[in-house]
Design a protein around this motif. Structure first.
Motif, PDB file in Angstrom:
ATOM      1  N   VAL A  18       0.834  -1.201   0.000  1.00  0.00           N
ATOM      2  CA  VAL A  18       0.000   0.000   0.000  1.00  0.00           C
ATOM      3  C   VAL A  18       0.869   1.250   0.000  1.00  0.00           C
ATOM      4  CG1 VAL A  18      -1.751   1.286   1.258  1.00  0.00           C
ATOM      5  CG2 VAL A  18      -1.884  -1.193   1.159  1.00  0.00           C
ATOM      6  N   GLY A  19       1.882   1.244   0.874  1.00  0.00           N
ATOM      7  CA  GLY A  19       2.759   2.410   0.948  1.00  0.00           C
ATOM      8  C   GLY A  19       3.443   2.688  -0.368  1.00  0.00           C
ATOM      9  N   LEU A  20       3.949   1.650  -1.026  1.00  0.00           N
ATOM     10  CA  LEU A  20       4.605   1.835  -2.319  1.00  0.00           C
ATOM     11  C   LEU A  20       3.622   2.306  -3.371  1.00  0.00           C
ATOM     12  CD1 LEU A  20       6.875  -1.327  -2.284  1.00  0.00           C
ATOM     13  CD2 LEU A  20       7.670   1.034  -2.292  1.00  0.00           C
ATOM     14  N   ALA A  21       2.425   1.737  -3.361  1.00  0.00           N
ATOM     15  CA  ALA A  21       1.426   2.148  -4.340  1.00  0.00           C
ATOM     16  C   ALA A  21       1.047   3.606  -4.167  1.00  0.00           C
ATOM     17  CB  ALA A  21       0.181   1.256  -4.226  1.00  0.00           C
ATOM     18  N   LEU A  22       0.835   4.015  -2.910  1.00  0.00           N
ATOM     19  CA  LEU A  22       0.466   5.401  -2.664  1.00  0.00           C
ATOM     20  C   LEU A  22       1.602   6.352  -3.009  1.00  0.00           C
ATOM     21  CD1 LEU A  22      -1.514   5.099   0.683  1.00  0.00           C
ATOM     22  CD2 LEU A  22      -2.412   5.417  -1.612  1.00  0.00           C
ATOM     23  N   LEU A  23       2.826   5.964  -2.659  1.00  0.00           N
ATOM     24  CA  LEU A  23       3.968   6.808  -2.994  1.00  0.00           C
ATOM     25  C   LEU A  23       4.103   6.953  -4.498  1.00  0.00           C
ATOM     26  CD1 LEU A  23       6.633   5.564  -0.436  1.00  0.00           C
ATOM     27  CD2 LEU A  23       5.558   7.816  -0.493  1.00  0.00           C
ATOM     28  N   VAL A 109      -8.206  -1.508   9.696  1.00  0.00           N
ATOM     29  CA  VAL A 109      -8.542  -1.178   8.315  1.00  0.00           C
ATOM     30  C   VAL A 109      -8.550  -2.455   7.484  1.00  0.00           C
ATOM     31  CG1 VAL A 109      -7.784   0.038   6.241  1.00  0.00           C
ATOM     32  CG2 VAL A 109      -7.625   1.163   8.477  1.00  0.00           C
ATOM     33  N   VAL A 110      -9.655  -2.734   6.783  1.00  0.00           N
ATOM     34  CA  VAL A 110      -9.769  -3.939   5.966  1.00  0.00           C
ATOM     35  C   VAL A 110      -9.757  -3.637   4.474  1.00  0.00           C
ATOM     36  CG1 VAL A 110     -10.934  -5.306   7.736  1.00  0.00           C
ATOM     37  CG2 VAL A 110     -12.294  -3.878   6.185  1.00  0.00           C
ATOM     38  N   LEU A 111     -10.066  -2.405   4.094  1.00  0.00           N
ATOM     39  CA  LEU A 111     -10.083  -2.044   2.677  1.00  0.00           C
ATOM     40  C   LEU A 111      -9.776  -0.563   2.533  1.00  0.00           C
ATOM     41  CD1 LEU A 111     -10.923  -3.212  -0.244  1.00  0.00           C
ATOM     42  CD2 LEU A 111     -13.056  -1.980   0.141  1.00  0.00           C
ATOM     43  N   THR A 112      -8.927  -0.232   1.575  1.00  0.00           N
ATOM     44  CA  THR A 112      -8.707   1.168   1.215  1.00  0.00           C
ATOM     45  C   THR A 112      -8.836   1.313  -0.289  1.00  0.00           C
ATOM     46  OG1 THR A 112      -6.303   1.035   0.863  1.00  0.00           O
ATOM     47  CG2 THR A 112      -7.062   1.467   3.113  1.00  0.00           C
ATOM     48  N   ILE A 113      -9.335   2.456  -0.699  1.00  0.00           N
ATOM     49  CA  ILE A 113      -9.426   2.797  -2.116  1.00  0.00           C
ATOM     50  C   ILE A 113      -8.758   4.149  -2.312  1.00  0.00           C
ATOM     51  CG2 ILE A 113     -10.931   3.253  -4.079  1.00  0.00           C
ATOM     52  CD1 ILE A 113     -13.130   1.696  -2.639  1.00  0.00           C
ATOM     53  N   THR A 114      -7.929   4.241  -3.324  1.00  0.00           N
ATOM     54  CA  THR A 114      -7.322   5.512  -3.707  1.00  0.00           C
ATOM     55  C   THR A 114      -7.623   5.773  -5.175  1.00  0.00           C
ATOM     56  OG1 THR A 114      -5.465   5.058  -2.218  1.00  0.00           O
ATOM     57  CG2 THR A 114      -5.196   6.855  -3.787  1.00  0.00           C
ATOM     58  N   THR A 115      -8.074   6.970  -5.492  1.00  0.00           N
ATOM     59  CA  THR A 115      -8.261   7.368  -6.885  1.00  0.00           C
ATOM     60  C   THR A 115      -7.455   8.625  -7.135  1.00  0.00           C
ATOM     61  OG1 THR A 115     -10.491   6.427  -6.983  1.00  0.00           O
ATOM     62  CG2 THR A 115      -9.920   8.059  -8.662  1.00  0.00           C
ATOM     63  N   VAL A 116      -6.633   8.578  -8.177  1.00  0.00           N
ATOM     64  CA  VAL A 116      -5.717   9.666  -8.504  1.00  0.00           C
ATOM     65  C   VAL A 116      -5.884  10.033  -9.967  1.00  0.00           C
ATOM     66  CG1 VAL A 116      -3.283   9.769  -9.167  1.00  0.00           C
ATOM     67  CG2 VAL A 116      -3.864   9.523  -6.807  1.00  0.00           C
ATOM     68  N   ALA A 117      -5.799  11.308 -10.288  1.00  0.00           N
ATOM     69  CA  ALA A 117      -5.798  11.751 -11.679  1.00  0.00           C
ATOM     70  C   ALA A 117      -4.389  11.633 -12.235  1.00  0.00           C
ATOM     71  CB  ALA A 117      -6.288  13.197 -11.776  1.00  0.00           C
ATOM     72  N   ALA A 118      -4.221  10.797 -13.245  1.00  0.00           N
ATOM     73  CA  ALA A 118      -2.916  10.606 -13.872  1.00  0.00           C
ATOM     74  C   ALA A 118      -3.125   9.989 -15.241  1.00  0.00           C
ATOM     75  CB  ALA A 118      -2.023   9.709 -13.025  1.00  0.00           C
ATOM     76  N   ALA A 119      -2.544  10.594 -16.264  1.00  0.00           N
ATOM     77  CA  ALA A 119      -2.793  10.155 -17.632  1.00  0.00           C
ATOM     78  C   ALA A 119      -1.637   9.374 -18.236  1.00  0.00           C
ATOM     79  CB  ALA A 119      -3.109  11.365 -18.515  1.00  0.00           C
ATOM     80  N   ALA A 120      -0.695   8.920 -17.418  1.00  0.00           N
ATOM     81  CA  ALA A 120       0.394   8.095 -17.928  1.00  0.00           C
ATOM     82  C   ALA A 120      -0.163   6.758 -18.413  1.00  0.00           C
ATOM     83  CB  ALA A 120       1.436   7.880 -16.844  1.00  0.00           C
ATOM     84  N   ASP A 121       0.603   6.039 -19.260  1.00  0.00           N
ATOM     85  CA  ASP A 121       0.141   4.736 -19.716  1.00  0.00           C
ATOM     86  C   ASP A 121       0.211   3.732 -18.568  1.00  0.00           C
ATOM     87  OD1 ASP A 121       2.769   2.921 -20.106  1.00  0.00           O
ATOM     88  OD2 ASP A 121       3.226   4.995 -20.661  1.00  0.00           O
ATOM     89  N   ASN A 175      -6.884  -1.925  -1.901  1.00  0.00           N
ATOM     90  CA  ASN A 175      -6.121  -2.786  -1.002  1.00  0.00           C
ATOM     91  C   ASN A 175      -7.056  -3.436   0.003  1.00  0.00           C
ATOM     92  OD1 ASN A 175      -3.214  -1.678  -1.647  1.00  0.00           O
ATOM     93  ND2 ASN A 175      -4.511   0.102  -1.298  1.00  0.00           N
ATOM     94  N   LEU A 176      -6.861  -4.728   0.227  1.00  0.00           N
ATOM     95  CA  LEU A 176      -7.640  -5.391   1.271  1.00  0.00           C
ATOM     96  C   LEU A 176      -6.734  -6.296   2.094  1.00  0.00           C
ATOM     97  CD1 LEU A 176      -8.232  -8.653   0.686  1.00  0.00           C
ATOM     98  CD2 LEU A 176      -9.853  -7.748  -0.941  1.00  0.00           C
TER      99      LEU A 176
END
Length: 203
Positions: A18-23, A109-121, A175-176
């Motif tokens: 999760v930490g790597l994904a968010l970073l 915490v059992v589930l987190t959702i992150t949505t980010v604006a990013a137009a990279a492939d 993430n779950l």
């Protein structure tokens, strides 16, 4: 009673993922944490910045992202994960938003959702977020996405999963963490279902 999600193994690996994904998502969006207090029940791996990032790799202004809490109600998450009751906590605004779902009984915490604006492939997004994870990875079929993948760390005490999808100039990270006994196929379907709801929400 000892909660396996508070121990090492898959739960700890999930926190790293999760930490790597968010970073990585923050790096893609060109922002950092503004230092505000974390939501109740959240760790540094399950919290979300509240500032408004700009998006790299785009021409023009970044789109505002939808509220990921709108993709799944606490009741739906409880049914998907077999955890009831669940409370939800939104965070962020504009181009970076998140939603945390916590098991009320254990305050875990059992589930987190992150949505980010990013137009990279998709491949760039993956490389910048979860590309360095060594846990088993598989492609997911999520209609309407440019690509979707799942990382699974299944152990004796818990299963941890991180799903990532890109679509409509958005990146969704789900993430779950579910304690044993669990069924990998059922939890994979839960992540896929949430990603499908996020795609519909962001379209």
């Amino acid at each position: 009673m000892d909660d396996p999600r508070r121990r090492g193994g898959p739960a700890r690996a999930a926190a790293r993922a999760v930490g790597l994904a968010l970073l990585g998502a923050v790096a893609l969006a060109g922002c950092g944490d503004d230092g505000d207090d974390l939501p109740a029940g959240a760790s540094t791996q399950t919290s979300f910045p509240t500032d408004e990032p700009s998006v790299t790799g785009t021409a023009g202004a970044a789109r505002e992202v939808p509220d990921p809490c709108a993709a799944a109600t606490p009741e739906e998450v409880a049914a998907l994960l077999g955890v009831d009751p669940v409370r939800e906590e939104p965070a962020g605004a504009a181009t970076y938003r998140g939603c945390t779902y916590t098991d009320v009984a254990t305050d875990v915490v059992v589930l987190t959702i992150t949505t980010v604006a990013a137009a990279a492939d998709f491949d760039t997004i993956w490389d910048e977020t979860l590309g360095q994870i060594t846990a088993p990875t598989e492609e997911l079929v999520v209609e309407g996405t440019d690509g979707a993948r799942l990382v699974t760390d299944a152990g004796d005490d818990a299963v941890a999963m991180t799903g990532l999808a890109s679509h409509h100039a958005l990146v969704d990270i789900v993430n779950l963490s579910v304690p044993a006994p669990y069924d990998v196929a059922t939890q994979r379907e839960a992540v896929t279902t949430v990603l499908e709801k996020l795609v519909a929400l962001g379209g």
